[in-house]
Structure formats: structure tokens, C-alpha cells
Design an enzyme around this catalytic site. Sequence first.
Site, PDB file in Angstrom:
ATOM      1  N   GLY A  32      62.359  42.102  48.671  1.00  0.00           N
ATOM      2  CA  GLY A  32      61.040  42.665  48.409  1.00  0.00           C
ATOM      3  C   GLY A  32      60.308  42.932  49.700  1.00  0.00           C
ATOM      4  N   ASP A 151      45.965  31.581  52.576  1.00  0.00           N
ATOM      5  CA  ASP A 151      46.446  32.631  51.670  1.00  0.00           C
ATOM      6  C   ASP A 151      47.310  32.059  50.553  1.00  0.00           C
ATOM      7  OD1 ASP A 151      46.461  35.239  50.775  1.00  0.00           O
ATOM      8  OD2 ASP A 151      48.046  35.908  52.142  1.00  0.00           O
TER       9      ASP A 151
END
Length: 304
Positions: A32, A151
Site C-alpha cells: 500500500g 498520529d
Amino acid sequence: DENNGLELQAGYYSLRQIKAATRNFHATNKLGEGGFGPVHKGVLSDGTLIAVKQLSSKSSQGNREFVNEIGMISALQHPNLVKLFGCCIEGNQLLLVYEYMENNSLANALFSSESDRLNLDWQTRRKICLDIAQGLSYLHEESTLKIVHRDIKATNVLLDKDLNAKISDFGLARLSGDDESHISTRIAGTIGYMAPEYALRGYLTDKADVYSFGVVMLEIISGMSNATCIVEDDSVYLLEWAYVLQKQGNLLELVDKSLGTNCSEEEALQMLNLALDCTNPSPSLRPTMSAVVSILDCQNSKQV
Ligand code: ACK
């Protein structure tokens, strides 16, 4: 020197080795797109499976995050953090080599299309919450460097073959330093997971991660993505909806219907309320990650 937290514990790979492992970054090996660029699966000559992150854009910001990630993660060792095996810097290639996580990301497990989604039972979901909490508690309190990840989200949690959860992506991680807080000049993170005091005022403490963790917990319990949660034709963040349901006394409506009677209502409510405590608008009222670990640990051991 064991106390030198910045000592590079990771190894070094040649570009030749990485090319052989990934069959020259073959398209069929692509896992990905990460924050820096593509991620490829590979296998080393000794059979070890790896994931290789490539820095594709040559922006100085990308470079900074990349180097930051090497520095941060090589100084960290914990079963709930994705392990960095090493790096490769050759020509204009910058590569990071990680342990391969067979079950991809938590986002993939929870939110992907029918065929890719994993059927996670209640016990597994609770264990995943505990795993993430342990990883964060280590970053905040136990590591030699005190770190805010900045994050935390379902795409940055990866699952190994036994569904153990590990935190990845340290590109935005920051040392929290000696003082209690730090005002950031550049706000970075993901909308919908960012704590309000950080998103609005740049006020950064480890409680910003606690907030993001609370959002991820809601996603795990509901099986719904915070970013794309749609309620009655309105697009509403999962978190906003959870607060509405809590006020109405209907919080249990959030529990993933596919779990059926797999979880007790009492336990589900405890977990949901813990998630909402973590997202308290006031950072000082959020629990620490070690407190979250104790609560989840206690629930977990009651069941097994
Ligand atoms: O959700 P995914 O399939 O899992 O898509 C993302 C993609 O690469 C970009 O980050 C996957 N990924 C990242 N690191 C690893 C890893 N160490 N092992 C397996 N998959 C990974 C992630």
C-alpha cells in the site's frame, strides 16, 4: 552504553539485498501507500518476512520525517511497537525495513470491504485495545526517551499473525521533553483523531495521544471508521455521535452488531465510557495511558 537511548540498534541493508527480497519492488508485492511513499512486502534470504517503506517524494519535510522515524524507532523496543530491522540509504534511495505484519492494519481489519475484513470477536478487540495502550504507555512513561506519537489512528496500528497489535509510523513522533508541555509551531496529525487543544492551539502533551487512542477504541468497539461514520444520512464523526448517544443513555447502540451476544452489556459500557474519558475535551481530565492499561488489564484477566 545501555543508557544511551539513541544508539542505533537496527541493522543495515544493501539496496541489492532489498531488491532481491522484494523482487525489485514488484507491483504484486506492494502492500500500500504509507505516509512517505509505497510499502512493499519482501522475504530475506533466511526466510524472514519484511515490509519495506520507501521514501518517494524528495521533499525536505518527507526527509525530516524519515530520518526522525529512524532515530526514534531504533531507540525503542517494545512488543507493541512494530520492530525496525534496519535501513538502507544508497544512491537516492531511502528505505526502512520492518518486521512483516501478516494481518496488515487495524483499519484494514475493521473497515475494509467484506472479503478483506477480519471477524474480530469481543475478546480479541479488547486485547487489541490493551496492546495499543501498552505500546503508548511505554512511549509516554517507560522508554528512555519520553515520546508523543502524534498520529495514533487505526491505519497506524498493525496486526501480526496472532492478531497482536503494534504501533507503527513514527514519522511525526516527538520527544515530550522535560517540561510538561510544548507549543508546536507546525501542527501535524490526522483530522478527526487530533486532540482539540493540539489542533487549535498547538498545545502538545502525551494527553494528545490519549485522545486519539480514545477515538481508536470507539472504532474498535463499533467497527465504524471515525472519518467516514454516517448516521442517518448526515456525515458525523463517530465521536460526536458517541457523545449524543451517551447523553441519551443509548451508548450501547454503538457496539458492533456483528458481535451479537459475544460481549456483556456491562463490559461494553465500561469500555465505551473509558473511550469517552480518553476523549475528554480537557487534557488534564483524560487518564494517563498507564491508568488505561490497568483498567483494560483488569477486564482482560477477568475473562481469561
Ligand atoms: O492497511 P494496510 O494493508 O497495512 O496498508 C498499509 C500500507 O502498508 C501502507 O502503510 C501496510 N503496512 C505498513 N507496514 C507494514 C508492515 N510492517 N507489515 C505489513 N503491512 C504493512 C499497511
